[in-house]
Design an enzyme around this catalytic site. Structure first.
Site, mmCIF file in Angstrom:
data_model
loop_
_atom_site.group_PDB
_atom_site.id
_atom_site.type_symbol
_atom_site.label_atom_id
_atom_site.label_comp_id
_atom_site.label_asym_id
_atom_site.label_seq_id
_atom_site.Cartn_x
_atom_site.Cartn_y
_atom_site.Cartn_z
ATOM 1 N N TRP A 1 110.357 29.918 90.032
ATOM 2 C CA TRP A 1 111.197 30.864 89.296
ATOM 3 C C TRP A 1 110.833 30.754 87.822
ATOM 4 O O TRP A 1 110.770 29.647 87.282
ATOM 5 C CB TRP A 1 112.701 30.564 89.461
ATOM 6 C CG TRP A 1 113.493 31.381 88.477
ATOM 7 C CD1 TRP A 1 113.685 32.734 88.522
ATOM 8 C CD2 TRP A 1 114.102 30.918 87.266
ATOM 9 N NE1 TRP A 1 114.387 33.139 87.416
ATOM 10 C CE2 TRP A 1 114.656 32.046 86.626
ATOM 11 C CE3 TRP A 1 114.216 29.668 86.658
ATOM 12 C CZ2 TRP A 1 115.326 31.963 85.407
ATOM 13 C CZ3 TRP A 1 114.896 29.581 85.436
ATOM 14 C CH2 TRP A 1 115.439 30.723 84.822
ATOM 15 N N GLU B 1 110.975 33.420 93.398
ATOM 16 C CA GLU B 1 112.382 33.828 93.277
ATOM 17 C C GLU B 1 112.562 34.825 92.131
ATOM 18 O O GLU B 1 112.269 34.509 90.983
ATOM 19 C CB GLU B 1 113.239 32.580 93.012
ATOM 20 C CG GLU B 1 114.711 32.872 92.741
ATOM 21 C CD GLU B 1 115.495 31.611 92.316
ATOM 22 O OE1 GLU B 1 114.869 30.555 92.070
ATOM 23 O OE2 GLU B 1 116.730 31.709 92.216
ATOM 24 N N LYS C 1 115.008 37.821 89.951
ATOM 25 C CA LYS C 1 116.401 38.011 89.538
ATOM 26 C C LYS C 1 116.555 39.273 88.715
ATOM 27 O O LYS C 1 115.564 39.941 88.391
ATOM 28 C CB LYS C 1 116.948 36.773 88.827
ATOM 29 C CG LYS C 1 116.452 36.526 87.415
ATOM 30 C CD LYS C 1 116.897 35.153 86.897
ATOM 31 C CE LYS C 1 118.300 35.126 86.355
ATOM 32 N NZ LYS C 1 118.605 33.862 85.648
ATOM 33 N N ASP D 1 118.232 34.472 95.873
ATOM 34 C CA ASP D 1 119.346 33.736 95.264
ATOM 35 C C ASP D 1 120.545 34.679 95.278
ATOM 36 O O ASP D 1 120.465 35.810 94.778
ATOM 37 C CB ASP D 1 118.966 33.327 93.829
ATOM 38 C CG ASP D 1 120.055 32.524 93.130
ATOM 39 O OD1 ASP D 1 121.225 32.974 93.132
ATOM 40 O OD2 ASP D 1 119.752 31.475 92.535
ATOM 41 N N HIS E 1 121.561 36.722 92.189
ATOM 42 C CA HIS E 1 120.545 37.456 91.435
ATOM 43 C C HIS E 1 120.468 38.948 91.701
ATOM 44 O O HIS E 1 119.423 39.565 91.507
ATOM 45 C CB HIS E 1 119.174 36.814 91.688
ATOM 46 C CG HIS E 1 119.029 35.489 91.004
ATOM 47 N ND1 HIS E 1 117.843 34.825 90.901
ATOM 48 C CD2 HIS E 1 119.938 34.723 90.362
ATOM 49 C CE1 HIS E 1 118.020 33.684 90.240
ATOM 50 N NE2 HIS E 1 119.287 33.603 89.914
ATOM 51 N N HIS F 1 118.773 30.564 97.825
ATOM 52 C CA HIS F 1 119.551 29.773 96.883
ATOM 53 C C HIS F 1 120.967 30.288 97.030
ATOM 54 O O HIS F 1 121.246 31.427 96.680
ATOM 55 C CB HIS F 1 119.087 30.007 95.435
ATOM 56 C CG HIS F 1 118.011 29.064 95.010
ATOM 57 N ND1 HIS F 1 117.488 29.084 93.734
ATOM 58 C CD2 HIS F 1 117.389 28.066 95.676
ATOM 59 C CE1 HIS F 1 116.573 28.126 93.649
ATOM 60 N NE2 HIS F 1 116.483 27.508 94.802
ATOM 61 N N ASP G 1 125.679 36.312 87.099
ATOM 62 C CA ASP G 1 124.994 35.173 87.741
ATOM 63 C C ASP G 1 125.544 33.862 87.177
ATOM 64 O O ASP G 1 124.850 33.109 86.522
ATOM 65 C CB ASP G 1 123.488 35.307 87.457
ATOM 66 C CG ASP G 1 122.669 34.220 88.129
ATOM 67 O OD1 ASP G 1 123.101 33.695 89.165
ATOM 68 O OD2 ASP G 1 121.595 33.886 87.600
ATOM 69 N N ASP H 1 126.728 31.129 88.631
ATOM 70 C CA ASP H 1 126.451 29.871 89.329
ATOM 71 C C ASP H 1 127.679 28.996 89.531
ATOM 72 O O ASP H 1 127.659 27.795 89.237
ATOM 73 C CB ASP H 1 125.312 29.103 88.626
ATOM 74 C CG ASP H 1 123.966 29.780 88.826
ATOM 75 O OD1 ASP H 1 123.546 29.894 89.984
ATOM 76 O OD2 ASP H 1 123.353 30.220 87.833
ATOM 77 N N ASP I 1 122.366 26.469 94.842
ATOM 78 C CA ASP I 1 122.007 26.602 93.433
ATOM 79 C C ASP I 1 123.229 27.020 92.616
ATOM 80 O O ASP I 1 123.507 28.204 92.458
ATOM 81 C CB ASP I 1 120.868 27.627 93.264
ATOM 82 C CG ASP I 1 120.357 27.678 91.836
ATOM 83 O OD1 ASP I 1 120.717 26.795 91.039
ATOM 84 O OD2 ASP I 1 119.591 28.617 91.504
#
Ligand code: RNT
Ligand code: ZN
Length: 412
Positions: free
Chosen positions: A178, A219, A221, A252, A255, A279, A287, A289, A319
């Site tokens: 990424w 990956e 996004k 992910d 994303h 992820h 995003d 997380d 993640d």
């Protein structure tokens, strides 16, 4: 009759073999990300960059490799089953000063030893952020060839580290690329940036490495902080790149656009790819997380993995990074939730549901889906924890609190 036996009978009545579901779950290794333990800082940088961020300053962050390993061990002791650890290149353990373009497998030997002791697998990620040469949020797509070359070297060497892990442990290591590359404002030249990224990746992946040891993933996004207008490695870029190079396009869950869900993408990837990689994260409005909760989308994602029969060819990694709460709690909640979501899916009688769907009996579908929600899932999960010798839902948190009092609170 025990609660487990009673619950098992109720599931049997709807056509579900609970023992088989538990056996399947037992074999699923989830990759726990080392970076939740220290707020994504690693050991070769002082601050987190790359358009990602942690917020909060809850005490107890792991400051050294020893602390991080101790915390990871603690977390594993509260999670049923044997899993994997997901490492970033920035977590090298060495007395030498090693820049990212000079990493070698030996700089990660301590992690390999740790993995062997714990009976876990390892995954790896080159770290294209938190570094002076990535300060402008450009790496593999940088207009300056010297900077690109530095990061290309890093990418090549990371694959070697992953291969080393896979070979030594006998468990395929995922190597996930990424990069944060993007622009704050609208670009004049999109394709030039993407051409450079493509060319850099071609160089990184030029060497063939046995997929038994190391699997390559890329990956994409939508955006990052400071690069809101343009991300070079977008979803389309990597979907196409991965398809053309027979590698994995890692998805992910944070994303995508806010109403776009990864659960809906699994079946399409399942039809066209050897392997999948995830992820799993929880985006809150962006995003962000957040730690994954056992929410509808997590359940839907697990449902797709099970119904598409891709569990044995999917790399499931977590993640998220929350610095506002106890970090061990974050790991344990996330890992157990991923397992719970999978278990719920494994306890779903898809054959019966498919029949109803194909017969266009949507009434039955609606009723069944809703009625399944009150089946005694908790008793099956409690049994799974018990046979794995880990505390149940009402017990593990006290152990985290105790560790916080005895160990984490002393880290000031
Ligand atoms: C960033 C990506 C990436 C990182 C980790 C630390 O948006 O999700 O996977 O979170 O590599
Ligand atoms: Zn990610």
């Amino acid at each position: 009759m025990s609660r487990y036996d009673e619950a098992k009978a109720q599931y049997a009545a709807i056509g579900v073999d609970v023992e088989k579901a538990l056996q399947t779950l037992q074999n699923v290794r989830i990759s726990m990300h080392c970076w939740q333990g220290d707020d994504v800082l690693g050991y070769d940088s002082k601050e987190l960059t790359g358009g990602i961020a942690t917020t909060g300053n809850y005490p107890g962050r792991a400051r050294t490799p020893d602390e991080l390993m101790a915390d990871i061990r603690k977390a594993y002791s509260l999670i049923p089953g044997k899993h994997k650890l997901n490492l970033h290149a920035s977590y090298m353990i060495t007395d030498e000063t090693v820049d990212r373009d000079a990493i070698e497998p030996r700089h990660y030997q301590a992690w390999l030893d740790f993995a062997k002791q714990e009976g876990i697998g390892l995954d790896f990620n080159p770290t294209f952020f938190s570094h002076p040469k990535a300060a402008d949020t450009l790496t593999l797509a940088h207009p300056d060839k010297a900077i690109r070359d530095f990061w290309i070297e890093h990418g090549k060497r990371s694959r070697k580290v992953a291969e080393f892990f896979g070979r030594e442990l006998g468990i395929t290591a995922l190597n996930n690329v990424w990069v944060p590359d993007g622009l704050k404002d609208v670009p004049a030249d999109r394709i030039g940036m993407r051409e450079r990224l493509k060319d850099s990746l071609d160089q990184i992946f030029a060497e063939k490495i046995d997929r038994k040891y190391m699997a390559d993933a890329v990956e994409g996004k939508v955006f990052g902080i400071g690069v809101e207008s343009f991300t070079v490695g977008s979803h389309e870029f990597y979907t196409n790149y991965a398809a053309h190079h027979d590698m994995i396009c890692l998805l992910d869950t944070g994303h995508y656009h806010p109403t776009e869900v990864v659960s809906d993408k699994i079946s399409s990837y399942a039809l066209f790819n050897k392997q999948l990689a995830l992820h799993v994260s929880r985006p809150v409005r962006w995003d962000s997380d957040h730690v994954i909760k056992l929410d509808d989308e997590l359940k839907e994602l697990a449902k797709e993995l099970v119904n598409c029969k891709v569990l044995d060819r999917t790399f499931i990694g977590l993640d998220f990074f929350d610095a506002s709460i106890n970090r061990i709690c974050a790991w344990v909640v996330g890992m157990r939730n991923m397992q719970k979501a999978l278990l719920l899916a494994l306890l779903t009688p898809f054959d019966t549901l498919k029949q109803a769907q194909d017969a266009k009996d949507y009434t039955t579908l609606l009723a069944d889906f809703e009625n399944f929600k009150t089946l005694p899932f908790g008793d099956i999960w409690a049994h799974f924890c018990e046979v794995n010798n880990v505390p149940g839902d009402q017990e593990w948190f006290a152990i985290v609190r105790e560790y916080e009092r005895d160990v984490l609170s002393k880290r000031c």
